[in-house]
Design a protein around this motif. Structure first.
Motif, short mmCIF file in Angstrom:
data_model
loop_
_atom_site.label_atom_id
_atom_site.label_comp_id
_atom_site.label_asym_id
_atom_site.label_seq_id
_atom_site.Cartn_x
_atom_site.Cartn_y
_atom_site.Cartn_z
N LEU A 157 0.83 -1.20 0.00
CA LEU A 157 0.00 0.00 0.00
C LEU A 157 0.87 1.26 0.00
CD1 LEU A 157 -3.04 0.16 -0.01
CD2 LEU A 157 -3.00 0.36 2.47
N PHE A 158 0.39 2.28 -0.69
CA PHE A 158 1.11 3.55 -0.82
C PHE A 158 2.49 3.35 -1.43
CE2 PHE A 158 -1.89 4.10 2.75
CZ PHE A 158 -2.74 4.99 2.12
N VAL A 159 2.56 2.40 -2.35
CA VAL A 159 3.80 2.15 -3.08
C VAL A 159 3.51 2.36 -4.58
CG1 VAL A 159 5.50 0.40 -3.76
CG2 VAL A 159 4.70 0.52 -1.38
N THR A 160 4.29 3.22 -5.20
CA THR A 160 4.11 3.47 -6.63
C THR A 160 5.16 2.70 -7.42
OG1 THR A 160 3.32 5.70 -6.17
CG2 THR A 160 4.11 5.29 -8.41
N VAL A 161 4.70 1.95 -8.41
CA VAL A 161 5.65 1.30 -9.32
C VAL A 161 6.11 2.38 -10.31
CG1 VAL A 161 5.97 -0.50 -11.07
CG2 VAL A 161 4.56 -0.94 -9.04
#
Ligand code: NAP
Length: 321
Positions: free
Chosen positions: A84-88
């Motif tokens: 969660l709250f991780v952008t690729v």
């Protein structure tokens, strides 16, 4: 300083809306290591939708946030992990056939198959005053911001399902809601059009294009619109401007890999949600060139993509780690 180790999984899913969460559910139930990457909260567009009435099994309807929570819980229940709250930030196909994902958390992941279900984000009008008054009266989310406009006058812009449904929701707070649409005909479903027409708090301003959002330097005070038939202009005195003028697919990660020039930025997929020419890459949900953009169809395509990905993984020799 030691470099963070690369994490290796079977299936990476980019996006935690209905398509991505459903793909995660099917992936984990297919007994492959599955990670869903979500840059915000899970649920995608439904997380900020007040009420969903056309998702089966909820005859009374269900709030968007509750439906998101239920989908998330079911996905996690079978072992999918949600980052969660991780952008690729980048997606590349390695020579050995695996995919490499970099994230803004500084991690590197290798996945044997990838489903991109990054969804779509609200479009902006790009008119004067929009940027200046964002968060000071201009909004793209009635569920988030309607409460600030109790007994005030607001305007909703657009003629699709979002505009009409959110205009109806706004009437629960605002004393008056203008609905500005650039044509006389709506593209929203007839039931929403009928409800809007029956609602005494809503005043239709049709064949009108928004020209400028005006304010007192601190907050919004009005919206200037122009009638497309006689070119006359008027200023609607409003405290809030809610824009619902469509959505843009979140396609940046695939920009180098897929040509979307013929599909207005949407990712073309076949009936198994495969992206042509790139084995192991699938796309699902509102990001794709599917005709129906609903929660049910997003969930359905997430299931289809995961099913195809599982078949692909089954037939696959070991790739690089
Ligand atoms: P949409 O259906 O694309 O509608 C966008 C609306 O904005 C259209 O009426 C369009 O006018 C207007 N518009 C676009 N650009 C404009 C501009 N520059 N100035 C003024 N008006 C402009 O978008 P949406 O309502 O966000 O819906 C997106 C998808 O999600 C649709 O497929 C919709 O059916 C679906 N959806 C479903 C539900 C539901 O099932 N409950 C709820 C929400 C959304 P024109 O009509 O003249 O093009």
């Amino acid at each position: 300083m030691t470099e963070a180790a690369t994490k290796t999984i079977d299936l990476a899913i980019i996006g935690g809306g209905p398509a991505g969460l459903t793909a995660g559910l099917y992936g984990s139930r297919g007994m492959v290591s599955t990670v869903v990457f979500e840059r915000q909260q899970t649920g995608g567009q439904i997380a900020t939708t007040e009420w969903v009435e056309n998702y089966p099994a909820f005859p009374e309807g269900i709030s968007g946030s509750k439906l998101s929570g239920l989908m998330t819980a079911q996905t996690e229940m079978y072992g999918a992990s949600i980052e969660l709250f991780v952008t690729v930030t980048s997606l590349t196909r390695l020579d050995c056939g695996s995919f490499e994902l970099q994230t803004d958390a500084g991690d590197t992941w290798h996945a044997r198959a990838v489903i991109v279900a990054a969804g779509a984000v609200p479009s902006k009008l790009g008119i004067p005053g929009e940027e200046e008054y964002t968060g000071r009266g201009v909004s793209w989310c009635a569920t988030c911001d309607a409460g600030f406009f109790k007994e005030r006058t607001v305007v909703a812009i657009g003629g699709g399902d979002s505009a009409l449904e959110e205009a109806l929701f706004l009437t629960k707070f605002a004393s008056k809601v203008y609905l500005v649409h650039r044509r006389d005909e709506f593209r929203a479903t007839p039931i929403a059009v009928e409800r809007v027409k029956q609602n005494e708090k809503i005043e239709l301003v049709l064949s009108a294009i928004p020209l400028e959002i005006v304010g007192d330097g601190d907050k919004v005070t009005g919206l200037v619109v122009q009638n497309v038939k006689d070119d006359s202009c008027q200023t609607l005195e409003v405290d809030g401007v809610f824009e619902f003028v469509g959505v843009n697919p979140v396609n940046e990660l695939l920009a180098e890999l897929v040509d979307t020039s013929a599909t207005r930025g949407h990712i073309p997929v076949d009936k198994e949600c495969k992206v042509a020419g790139i084995p192991g890459l699938f796309a699902a949900g509102d990001l794709t060139d599917s005709s129906l953009k609903q929660v049910i169809s997003a969930a359905g395509s997430g299931a289809t993509a995961a099913f195809a990905a599982l078949k692909y993984l089954d037939d696959l020799p070991d790739l690089c780690d």
